[in-house]
Design a protein around this motif. Structure first.
Motif, PDB file in Angstrom:
ATOM      1  N   PRO A 168       0.814  -1.219   0.000  1.00 46.35           N
ATOM      2  CA  PRO A 168       0.000   0.000   0.000  1.00 46.35           C
ATOM      3  C   PRO A 168       0.842   1.260   0.000  1.00 46.35           C
ATOM      4  N   HIS A 182       2.677  -0.995  -8.463  1.00 46.67           N
ATOM      5  CA  HIS A 182       1.388  -1.036  -7.764  1.00 46.67           C
ATOM      6  C   HIS A 182       0.459  -2.053  -8.415  1.00 46.67           C
ATOM      7  N   VAL A 229      -7.893  -2.882   0.119  1.00 47.33           N
ATOM      8  CA  VAL A 229      -7.693  -1.478  -0.237  1.00 47.33           C
ATOM      9  C   VAL A 229      -7.952  -1.341  -1.725  1.00 47.33           C
ATOM     10  N   VAL A 234      -2.489   1.498  -4.528  1.00 45.60           N
ATOM     11  CA  VAL A 234      -1.315   0.750  -4.082  1.00 45.60           C
ATOM     12  C   VAL A 234      -0.141   1.199  -4.919  1.00 45.60           C
TER      13      VAL A 234
END
Length: 265
Positions: free
Chosen positions: A42, A201, A259, A264
């Motif tokens: 994250p 990410h 999330v 991320v």
């Protein structure tokens, strides 16, 4: 086999007038010679901070980093001879607009005092390997964003580094361009045998590219898990449709937590 890079009990604090922010705490990682490893997690977990400390761009607060048997920390600097073993690819290509593509690629060689025929020839090899020879003499404002990013990637390799740190180099690109560059990067890795640490990410990208994935958590940043990625087939875009690939992605996404994966970074 001894690791090419070893991180032990690495910690990093950032200080302001009002508070101390613990960005990383007790991070331990190893990277074998010729290995492709991704780091995901994250926002704020310190992924980019780790590779900047490996490259000695910023100093750790605690812990040590060892490259090829040489250990350094917040009091001991890495020698220039070891710095030359490292290449760095940033999130943006940051090409100088007044220089041609080829001239931009020569800059690291000038900084390192390596403007010899061997390395100049290597620049041409990299351009050819990525099908960019024809853009060598034009300026950055005349090329696409995807092409500029490819130039940024090979610029990190012009001095023939043994280890390459890549800080989410394809994050700003569209999916089609990104997938094309992923396959190009895998081809370059196979041909050069570099040790690559890849920050991303994108979980699918990490699974497609990597032999191992470190999954991190934030507050403070630390390693939550290490996932070994193994496929019987050659790495290709078709792998993304297999059950095994999807299972790896699900496993990593669950480790990251619930999330928004667009956040991320």
């Amino acid at each position: 086999m001894e690791p090419k890079i070893k991180i032990e009990h690495l910690g990093k604090n950032f200080f302001s007038r009002r508070q101390t922010i613990k960005a990383l705490d007790d991070v331990n990682m190893e990277f074998a010679p010729g290995e492709f490893v991704s780091i995901v997690g994250p926002s704020g977990c310190g992924k980019s901070t780790i590779i900047r400390m490996i490259d000695d761009l910023i100093k750790p607060t605690s812990g040590t980093i060892t490259i090829d048997g040489f250990t350094y920390d917040n009091k001991k600097e890495i020698p220039q001879s070891f710095i030359k073993k490292l290449g760095f690819v940033f999130q943006l290509p940051n090409l100088y607009p007044w220089l041609t593509v080829r001239q931009n690629l020569y800059l690291p060689l000038k900084v390192y005092g390596m403007m010899d025929s061997e390395h100049v020839h290597h620049v041409e090899d990299l351009l050819e390997m990525t099908n960019l020879t024809e853009v060598g003499n034009i300026y950055p404002n005349q090329i696409s964003g995807g092409t500029a990013q490819r130039i940024g990637v090979i610029r990190g390799m012009v001095h023939k580094p043994e280890m390459l740190m890549m800080d989410e180099p394809f994050g700003a690109l569209d999916d089609e361009t990104r997938e094309k560059l992923n396959m190009e990067m895998l081809n370059i890795w196979k041909q050069t045998g570099m040790t690559i640490i890849f920050i991303t990410h994108n979980v699918s990208e990490a699974v497609l590219m990597s032999q191992r994935v470190y999954v991190m958590q934030a507050n403070p940043g630390h390693v939550k898990a290490e996932v070994k990625i193994e496929f019987d087939e050659e790495r290709s875009l078709e792998l993304q449709h297999t059950k095994k690939f999807i299972n790896y992605c699900n496993q990593i996404e669950e480790l990251i937590g619930k999330v928004d994966l667009n956040d991320v970074v």
